[in-house]
Design a protein around this motif. Structure first.
Motif, PDB file in Angstrom:
ATOM      1  N   MET A   9       0.828  -1.135   0.053  1.00 26.48           N
ATOM      2  CA  MET A   9      -0.078   0.251   0.269  1.00 26.48           C
ATOM      3  C   MET A   9       0.836   0.798  -0.406  1.00 26.48           C
ATOM      4  SD  MET A   9      -3.145  -1.804  -0.374  1.00 26.48           S
ATOM      5  CE  MET A   9      -4.420  -0.129   0.803  1.00 26.48           C
ATOM      6  N   TYR A  89      -6.543   6.920   1.762  1.00 26.64           N
ATOM      7  CA  TYR A  89      -5.716   5.919   1.085  1.00 26.64           C
ATOM      8  C   TYR A  89      -6.425   6.078  -0.332  1.00 26.64           C
ATOM      9  CZ  TYR A  89      -4.648   1.777  -2.053  1.00 26.64           C
ATOM     10  OH  TYR A  89      -3.672   0.932  -2.538  1.00 26.64           O
ATOM     11  N   GLU A  90      -7.638   6.988  -1.095  1.00 28.50           N
ATOM     12  CA  GLU A  90      -7.389   7.537  -1.766  1.00 28.50           C
ATOM     13  C   GLU A  90      -6.751   8.664  -3.071  1.00 28.50           C
ATOM     14  OE1 GLU A  90     -12.322   5.268  -3.006  1.00 28.50           O
ATOM     15  OE2 GLU A  90     -12.055   6.647  -1.728  1.00 28.50           O
ATOM     16  N   CYS A  93      -3.575   7.483  -3.332  1.00 31.66           N
ATOM     17  CA  CYS A  93      -3.139   7.123  -4.525  1.00 31.66           C
ATOM     18  C   CYS A  93      -3.232   7.694  -5.779  1.00 31.66           C
ATOM     19  CB  CYS A  93      -4.308   5.588  -5.130  1.00 31.66           C
ATOM     20  SG  CYS A  93      -4.318   4.386  -3.947  1.00 31.66           S
ATOM     21  N   LYS A  94      -4.567   8.911  -5.617  1.00 38.43           N
ATOM     22  CA  LYS A  94      -5.118   9.980  -6.539  1.00 38.43           C
ATOM     23  C   LYS A  94      -3.551  10.947  -7.082  1.00 38.43           C
ATOM     24  CE  LYS A  94      -8.515  13.462  -7.874  1.00 38.43           C
ATOM     25  NZ  LYS A  94      -7.641  13.050  -9.711  1.00 38.43           N
ATOM     26  N   LYS A 107       0.149  -0.761  -4.595  1.00 34.96           N
ATOM     27  CA  LYS A 107      -1.192  -1.370  -5.199  1.00 34.96           C
ATOM     28  C   LYS A 107      -2.155  -0.320  -4.960  1.00 34.96           C
ATOM     29  CE  LYS A 107      -0.776  -5.851  -1.728  1.00 34.96           C
ATOM     30  NZ  LYS A 107      -1.367  -6.056  -0.705  1.00 34.96           N
ATOM     31  N   ILE A 108      -2.260   0.429  -6.132  1.00 32.28           N
ATOM     32  CA  ILE A 108      -3.172   1.660  -6.353  1.00 32.28           C
ATOM     33  C   ILE A 108      -3.529   1.127  -6.702  1.00 32.28           C
ATOM     34  CG2 ILE A 108      -2.552   3.668  -7.584  1.00 32.28           C
ATOM     35  CD1 ILE A 108      -0.423   3.969  -5.631  1.00 32.28           C
ATOM     36  N   LYS A 109      -5.499   1.854  -6.415  1.00 31.88           N
ATOM     37  CA  LYS A 109      -6.723   2.658  -6.435  1.00 31.88           C
ATOM     38  C   LYS A 109      -6.728   2.864  -7.763  1.00 31.88           C
ATOM     39  CE  LYS A 109     -11.261   2.584  -5.136  1.00 31.88           C
ATOM     40  NZ  LYS A 109     -12.550   2.791  -3.830  1.00 31.88           N
ATOM     41  N   LEU A 110      -7.402   2.826  -9.030  1.00 33.11           N
ATOM     42  CA  LEU A 110      -7.197   3.802  -9.745  1.00 33.11           C
ATOM     43  C   LEU A 110      -8.731   4.474 -10.717  1.00 33.11           C
ATOM     44  CD1 LEU A 110      -5.441   1.686 -12.762  1.00 33.11           C
ATOM     45  CD2 LEU A 110      -4.560   4.293 -11.013  1.00 33.11           C
ATOM     46  N   SER A 111      -9.539   4.419  -9.510  1.00 37.49           N
ATOM     47  CA  SER A 111     -11.088   5.165 -10.065  1.00 37.49           C
ATOM     48  C   SER A 111     -10.846   5.734  -8.736  1.00 37.49           C
ATOM     49  CB  SER A 111     -12.186   3.871 -10.507  1.00 37.49           C
ATOM     50  OG  SER A 111     -12.755   2.776  -9.156  1.00 37.49           O
ATOM     51  N   PHE A 112     -11.967   6.812  -8.748  1.00 41.67           N
ATOM     52  CA  PHE A 112     -12.019   7.478  -8.326  1.00 41.67           C
ATOM     53  C   PHE A 112     -13.007   8.493  -7.645  1.00 41.67           C
ATOM     54  CE2 PHE A 112      -6.923   8.383  -8.813  1.00 41.67           C
ATOM     55  CZ  PHE A 112      -6.808   7.143  -7.612  1.00 41.67           C
TER      56      PHE A 112
END
Length: 112
Positions: A9, A89-90, A93-94, A107-112
């Protein structure tokens, strides 16, 4: 295809290794002047801020923090959380994605 199973993360320290607090604010505010201390701005967090009620100060840890007289205050990560109504966390990632950081090891969340 290579799969990296060691991804972790992303953390605030990873962002701060790549950019400064001011860089994060400037990524989303497009500050007209990088000398922001002691100046009042119309809040980028609210559309209805007719009288400038947003500013910056140096926090206890030495980081550049924001103060919005309606929403509160915090660090650059909290600023992104407020601006986009996303989680901590978002927000990390953003910032990583928007600043074109090398994100291959996270580990990246790509949808915001």
């Amino acid at each position: 295809m290579v799969i990296n199973l060691n991804k972790r993360m992303i953390e605030k320290s990873d962002i701060m290794k790549e950019m400064s607090d001011l860089d994060v604010y400037n990524l989303y505010m497009k500050l007209p002047d990088l000398n922001v201390l002691g100046k009042a701005f119309n809040s980028p967090l609210r559309d209805d801020d007719e009288i400038p009620s947003f500013g910056f100060f140096i926090g206890e840890g030495g980081e550049l923090c924001f103060k919005d007289w309606t929403l509160g205050s915090g660090d650059c990560i909290k600023f992104v959380m407020f601006m986009f109504n996303i989680s901590y966390y978002e927000a990390l990632c953003k910032i990583a994605v928007d600043s074109n950081m090398d994100i291959n090891n996270f580990k990246i969340k790509l949808s915001f």
